[in-house]
Design a protein around this motif. Structure first.
Motif, short mmCIF file in Angstrom:
data_model
loop_
_atom_site.label_atom_id
_atom_site.label_comp_id
_atom_site.label_asym_id
_atom_site.label_seq_id
_atom_site.Cartn_x
_atom_site.Cartn_y
_atom_site.Cartn_z
N LEU A 234 7.42 -7.09 -4.97
CA LEU A 234 7.13 -5.68 -4.72
C LEU A 234 5.67 -5.35 -5.00
O LEU A 234 5.11 -4.41 -4.41
CB LEU A 234 8.03 -4.79 -5.58
N ALA A 235 5.06 -6.12 -5.90
CA ALA A 235 3.66 -5.84 -6.26
C ALA A 235 2.67 -6.46 -5.30
O ALA A 235 1.47 -6.18 -5.39
CB ALA A 235 3.38 -6.34 -7.68
N LYS A 236 3.13 -7.31 -4.38
CA LYS A 236 2.21 -7.96 -3.45
C LYS A 236 1.58 -6.93 -2.52
O LYS A 236 2.28 -6.14 -1.88
CB LYS A 236 2.95 -8.99 -2.59
N PRO A 237 0.28 -6.92 -2.41
CA PRO A 237 -0.35 -6.01 -1.45
C PRO A 237 -0.10 -6.49 -0.03
O PRO A 237 -0.05 -7.69 0.24
CB PRO A 237 -1.84 -6.10 -1.80
N VAL A 238 0.12 -5.56 0.86
CA VAL A 238 0.30 -5.88 2.27
C VAL A 238 -1.04 -5.72 2.95
O VAL A 238 -1.59 -4.62 3.03
CB VAL A 238 1.36 -4.97 2.91
N THR A 239 -1.63 -6.83 3.40
CA THR A 239 -2.98 -6.81 3.95
C THR A 239 -2.97 -7.07 5.45
O THR A 239 -1.99 -7.58 6.00
CB THR A 239 -3.85 -7.87 3.27
N GLY A 240 -4.06 -6.77 6.09
CA GLY A 240 -4.18 -7.03 7.52
C GLY A 240 -4.17 -5.74 8.33
O GLY A 240 -4.13 -4.63 7.79
N THR A 241 -4.17 -5.88 9.62
CA THR A 241 -4.19 -4.73 10.52
C THR A 241 -2.89 -4.67 11.30
O THR A 241 -2.36 -5.69 11.72
CB THR A 241 -5.37 -4.83 11.51
#
Length: 426
Positions: A234-241
């Motif tokens: 849950l703490a993982k950042p969601v990166t990208g476009t």
């Protein structure tokens, strides 16, 4: 003024009354268990990472570490049941054993990496030599058990010297062979001591409670490990476009991470069913009657619990690895991790079922345990998606609990009254 809990610096270390009323685990024993679970948690964390990375040789490393943890814990638990005098010296020696367990925990990663660890051996030596000091106190104060106590002290010291000398060896084959030989030596010391000088006293209800409480604490570690694994997701950042070209990528587009996915929900539900069922299956009967059925059954009960405790800890590692599979963070596939979860559950079920069958003198008592083992292993063999596999294993275990609640009681009520206590059902 509140009452002060003053204890003497030193008091005579005589045997406790094995029939003492209201004998329960002391705050020191509960603290002792809590510290030892830190070492178990460290071993289980290494097993989790090894399973996720498909490094299955870590299973053997986990077994080696767990034996050291369990053996030190068990030796102290039985000693305290017989000789807990609760003076300052006794408490300080207990703290020394606890400090040794923490040192052992600190060296666990090295042991998994290299097969050897000075920190682990040093921590184990601290724990065992503190036990030697306790047995020497018994030899001084309990004349009837002097031979027993001295045999324990000498045996532990000799074997501990061999563990230290083993640090000079190298090569996987030699290390594993010598480990097996020294384990046999460790197991032989209590048997030899109790045969030579007579059995030490212990309190059956106190011992049963100690084993039950340690099971609960290890189950707590399983829950903690599982929750931490999910928190990490849950703490993982969601990166990208995003695919639309506007804004960040969504959790669904990322393929997991950054949110509570349906797969994680199913896995969490299955994991809770597994942990709750492990607790229920252990406490579905009183274990004091197993301890009170003669010395052979007492030895079997005591030694067999290494499989019970290790299986519970391994379940925590398996659940954490299952989270990695769901989040595509594992090299191992769903079938392998499903087996990593099902095998310890099967071991746990079969060991408890066998103990109960031996206590009841009825092989039929073990039939539900056999059935549960076959079912969970069969689910693992299907190669299902990870969330579904965990959920089905949890449902199977909940079914075993339901079988006990609904049918074992009915069988007991239908059986002729032979004096067997109601708590022995199942």
């Amino acid at each position: 003024m509140s009452a002060l809990n003053l204890i003497p610096l030193v008091r005579r270390m005589g045997p406790r009354d094995p029939h003492e009323a209201h004998r329960v685990a002391s705050p020191l024993e509960l603290f002792f268990d809590l510290v030892f679970v830190v070492a178990i948690s460290s071993a289980a964390a290494q097993l989790h990472h090894g399973l996720s990375a498909a490094h299955y040789e870590t299973i053997l490393g986990f077994g080696l570490v767990f034996f050291a943890i369990w053996w030190a814990w068990m030796n102290y638990a039985w000693f305290a049941s017989a000789y807990d005098c609760d003076d300052v010296v006794y408490r300080l020696l207990t703290f020394a054993i606890m400090a040794g367990s923490l040192l052992l925990a600190a060296g666990v990663p090295d042991l998994f990496d290299d097969g050897q660890s000075v920190a682990v051996v040093t921590g184990y030596a601290v724990m065992r030599l503190a036990m030697v000091a306790l047995w020497l106190r018994v030899a001084k104060d309990d004349r009837p058990h002097r031979t027993t106590a001295l045999t324990y002290a000498v045996g532990i010291t000799v074997v501990q010297g061999l563990w230290i000398a083993r640090l000079a060896l190298d090569g996987a084959g030699v290390l594993y062979a010598t480990f097996g030989l020294l384990v046999l030596a460790e197991l032989t010391v209590p048997w030899l001591a109790e045969q030579r000088g007579g059995p030490t006293p212990f309190h059956p209800h106190h011992i049963a409670e100690r084993y039950g409480l340690f099971t609960i604490i290890v189950l707590g570690e399983v829950i903690l490990a599982s929750v931490q694994a999910i928190q990490g997701v849950l703490a993982k950042p969601v990166t990208g476009t995003s695919a639309t070209g506007h804004g960040p990528v969504t959790a669904a587009e990322a393929g997991g991470g950054g949110g509570l996915t349906p797969g994680l929900v199913l896995l969490a539900v299955g994991g809770l069913l597994i942990v709750f069922s492990l607790w229920w299956l252990y406490f579905k009967r009183e274990h004091v009657d197993l301890i009170g059925q003669g010395r052979t059954m007492t030895w079997v009960f005591s030694y067999a619990h290494v499989c019970v405790f290790a299986a519970v800890a391994a379940v925590g590692a398996g659940l954490a690895a299952a989270v990695d599979v769901v989040e595509h963070a594992a090299i191992a596939g769903p079938r392998a991790i499903a087996f990593a979860l099902a095998v310890p559950i099967a071991v746990y079920s079969m060991v408890l079922g066998s103990l109960h069958a031996a206590a009841d003198h009825d092989p039929r008592t073990a039939v539900p345990a056999i059935g549960l083992s076959v079912v969970v292993l069969g689910i693992a063999a299907l190669g299902l998606e990870m969330p579904l596999a965990v959920l089905l294993i949890g449902i199977a275990m909940a079914g075993a609990v339901a079988e006990h609640v609904l049918f074992a009681r009915r069988r007991l009520d239908a059986a002729p009254d032979d004096g067997m206590p109601a708590t022995s059902a199942g």
